[in-house]
Design a protein around this motif. Sequence first.
Motif, PDB file in Angstrom:
ATOM      1  N   ALA A 177       0.849  -1.195   0.000  1.00 32.16           N
ATOM      2  CA  ALA A 177       0.000   0.000   0.000  1.00 32.16           C
ATOM      3  C   ALA A 177       0.885   1.246   0.000  1.00 32.16           C
ATOM      4  O   ALA A 177       1.852   1.323   0.762  1.00 32.16           O
ATOM      5  CB  ALA A 177      -0.907   0.004   1.219  1.00 32.16           C
ATOM      6  N   PRO A 178       0.564   2.252  -0.838  1.00 33.13           N
ATOM      7  CA  PRO A 178       1.434   3.429  -0.957  1.00 33.13           C
ATOM      8  C   PRO A 178       1.119   4.550   0.026  1.00 33.13           C
ATOM      9  O   PRO A 178       1.487   5.700  -0.207  1.00 33.13           O
ATOM     10  CB  PRO A 178       1.153   3.886  -2.397  1.00 33.13           C
ATOM     11  N   PHE A 179       0.414   4.231   1.118  1.00 35.80           N
ATOM     12  CA  PHE A 179      -0.014   5.258   2.067  1.00 35.80           C
ATOM     13  C   PHE A 179       0.339   4.873   3.499  1.00 35.80           C
ATOM     14  O   PHE A 179       0.637   3.714   3.793  1.00 35.80           O
ATOM     15  CB  PHE A 179      -1.534   5.462   1.987  1.00 35.80           C
ATOM     16  N   ASP A 180       0.254   5.858   4.390  1.00 36.73           N
ATOM     17  CA  ASP A 180       0.305   5.559   5.817  1.00 36.73           C
ATOM     18  C   ASP A 180      -0.825   4.592   6.165  1.00 36.73           C
ATOM     19  O   ASP A 180      -1.901   4.623   5.549  1.00 36.73           O
ATOM     20  CB  ASP A 180       0.088   6.833   6.641  1.00 36.73           C
ATOM     21  N   VAL A 181      -0.588   3.768   7.175  1.00 40.27           N
ATOM     22  CA  VAL A 181      -1.599   2.827   7.649  1.00 40.27           C
ATOM     23  C   VAL A 181      -1.782   3.029   9.149  1.00 40.27           C
ATOM     24  O   VAL A 181      -0.805   3.052   9.900  1.00 40.27           O
ATOM     25  CB  VAL A 181      -1.171   1.371   7.366  1.00 40.27           C
ATOM     26  N   VAL A 182      -3.034   3.199   9.584  1.00 40.65           N
ATOM     27  CA  VAL A 182      -3.347   3.318  11.010  1.00 40.65           C
ATOM     28  C   VAL A 182      -4.232   2.127  11.380  1.00 40.65           C
ATOM     29  O   VAL A 182      -5.335   1.972  10.854  1.00 40.65           O
ATOM     30  CB  VAL A 182      -4.068   4.640  11.332  1.00 40.65           C
ATOM     31  N   LEU A 183      -3.717   1.276  12.262  1.00 43.98           N
ATOM     32  CA  LEU A 183      -4.391   0.025  12.613  1.00 43.98           C
ATOM     33  C   LEU A 183      -4.358  -0.201  14.118  1.00 43.98           C
ATOM     34  O   LEU A 183      -3.506   0.348  14.816  1.00 43.98           O
ATOM     35  CB  LEU A 183      -3.672  -1.172  11.975  1.00 43.98           C
ATOM     36  N   ARG A 332      -2.333  12.485  11.060  1.00 42.34           N
ATOM     37  CA  ARG A 332      -1.372  12.125  10.006  1.00 42.34           C
ATOM     38  C   ARG A 332      -1.817  12.672   8.648  1.00 42.34           C
ATOM     39  O   ARG A 332      -0.985  13.092   7.839  1.00 42.34           O
ATOM     40  CB  ARG A 332      -1.231  10.606   9.952  1.00 42.34           C
ATOM     41  N   LEU A 333      -3.118  12.686   8.399  1.00 44.96           N
ATOM     42  CA  LEU A 333      -3.634  13.234   7.144  1.00 44.96           C
ATOM     43  C   LEU A 333      -3.306  14.725   7.043  1.00 44.96           C
ATOM     44  O   LEU A 333      -2.912  15.219   5.977  1.00 44.96           O
ATOM     45  CB  LEU A 333      -5.147  13.019   7.071  1.00 44.96           C
ATOM     46  N   THR A 334      -3.444  15.430   8.155  1.00 43.63           N
ATOM     47  CA  THR A 334      -3.124  16.861   8.186  1.00 43.63           C
ATOM     48  C   THR A 334      -1.639  17.087   7.924  1.00 43.63           C
ATOM     49  O   THR A 334      -1.253  18.009   7.189  1.00 43.63           O
ATOM     50  CB  THR A 334      -3.520  17.464   9.547  1.00 43.63           C
ATOM     51  N   GLU A 335      -0.795  16.241   8.500  1.00 42.19           N
ATOM     52  CA  GLU A 335       0.649  16.355   8.272  1.00 42.19           C
ATOM     53  C   GLU A 335       0.982  16.167   6.794  1.00 42.19           C
ATOM     54  O   GLU A 335       1.808  16.893   6.234  1.00 42.19           O
ATOM     55  CB  GLU A 335       1.394  15.323   9.117  1.00 42.19           C
ATOM     56  N   HIS A 336       0.346  15.196   6.155  1.00 40.66           N
ATOM     57  CA  HIS A 336       0.595  14.967   4.727  1.00 40.66           C
ATOM     58  C   HIS A 336       0.077  16.122   3.881  1.00 40.66           C
ATOM     59  O   HIS A 336       0.642  16.434   2.829  1.00 40.66           O
ATOM     60  CB  HIS A 336      -0.057  13.657   4.279  1.00 40.66           C
ATOM     61  N   SER A 337      -1.006  16.756   4.334  1.00 34.73           N
ATOM     62  CA  SER A 337      -1.536  17.908   3.607  1.00 34.73           C
ATOM     63  C   SER A 337      -0.550  19.068   3.632  1.00 34.73           C
ATOM     64  O   SER A 337      -0.428  19.822   2.662  1.00 34.73           O
ATOM     65  CB  SER A 337      -2.873  18.337   4.226  1.00 34.73           C
ATOM     66  N   LEU A 342       6.401  13.679   3.029  1.00 30.27           N
ATOM     67  CA  LEU A 342       6.566  12.851   4.227  1.00 30.27           C
ATOM     68  C   LEU A 342       6.659  11.374   3.855  1.00 30.27           C
ATOM     69  O   LEU A 342       5.904  10.898   3.004  1.00 30.27           O
ATOM     70  CB  LEU A 342       5.375  13.038   5.166  1.00 30.27           C
ATOM     71  N   PRO A 343       7.570  10.628   4.484  1.00 32.57           N
ATOM     72  CA  PRO A 343       7.617   9.179   4.240  1.00 32.57           C
ATOM     73  C   PRO A 343       6.403   8.501   4.868  1.00 32.57           C
ATOM     74  O   PRO A 343       5.820   9.008   5.827  1.00 32.57           O
ATOM     75  CB  PRO A 343       8.909   8.749   4.939  1.00 32.57           C
ATOM     76  N   THR A 344       6.010   7.360   4.324  1.00 35.47           N
ATOM     77  CA  THR A 344       4.856   6.644   4.865  1.00 35.47           C
ATOM     78  C   THR A 344       5.215   5.971   6.189  1.00 35.47           C
ATOM     79  O   THR A 344       6.369   5.614   6.431  1.00 35.47           O
ATOM     80  CB  THR A 344       4.348   5.581   3.880  1.00 35.47           C
TER      81      THR A 344
END
Length: 358
Positions: A177-183, A332-337, A342-344
């Motif tokens: 997956a090319p995105f951050d993952v929150v689990l 994390r979404l805000t940080e990427h915005s 940012l690295p994943t």
Amino acid sequence: MSIVLNTSTKRPSSVLQTLLRTMIFSGDLVVGELLPSVRELSIEYKLAPKTVNRAMKSLESEGLISIEPRIGSRVLSTTNNSIKGRPVAFILDSNELTIDSPLHFALRSLLEKKLAEKSCPVLCIFSLKMSIDEIVEQLKMARVWGVILDTVNLDLLKRIKEIGIPAVMMDAWVEDAPFDVVLQDNYQGGYKAADYLIKKGFKNIAWLGPIKQSAISRERFGGASSALASNGSCLQPNMCYECHPYHATDTVKKLLTKKNRPDAIISMWHETSITVARVAKELNIKIGTDIHMIGWTTEDRYELFSNAFKPNEIPPTIIWQPEDMAVATISRLTEHSNNKDLPTQRILMGTKIKHPKN
């Protein structure tokens, strides 16, 4: 010639808002120019002035226009980076939210509550109802500033990555997956569950629930297997009762009526644990006496979970906090915005064992 809007199925202000938004994104309404006045729009589209005003206020909250007193409404650049008033999309691998998805209901409510603090609505998109092209078009038309993904559709994930909208996966994970993952920390939860039963002296332990169904189920099973291996044991094939969490009744009956049934059950899904409670009552089997188990649920559903069992039969349970997941995802979404480079990361919500109050 005047255009009559089709307002039979939606609020007139929403229909006008959608039309003007489309004209802004298409370039028919040019950045920097003034829109027609409220009076002119009222006449053109046969709407009441207050309806037009409502549509204009909504467009202003999206950051698409600026309402200038005594001057008019001016079209703003659609590349404006402000997120205030702009929605976040929540994409799910389903046709709709149903009774079978209480966690999704909870997560959506938490996202709505937390994003309201940023004046950002949540746009819920059900990926099984739409093509990937339709989803992408809706994201662009709604001018979302971020996407929260509860989907493992790799083609959709790649397309979201291509269009460049900040995105984070939440409660879903797939390799590559090319995105951050929150689990939730599924491996840790599985390990804690098995380790607890081992330290209580149980040796004949069964697994109840999915194994190969998803990356999440494989991680929970892997954690439990690792704990057993650390103690010189393993989950025997004949003690692995694989089933779908929402369709576990027949499997649970088979497990509980087995001639040499296990001493204890690892039930790492809320729904399978509830099924064990129900079937055990039907068979007059006492949990904690005739057979032991450890369950899985969320902090906010623990009371519902507990009420499924007789008061003196509530098992120890692995729990985690969905609110922590929602907060971490939005953060994390805000940080990427704010920083596209940012690295994943893989961000895990901790689990713990909750014991009943006897």
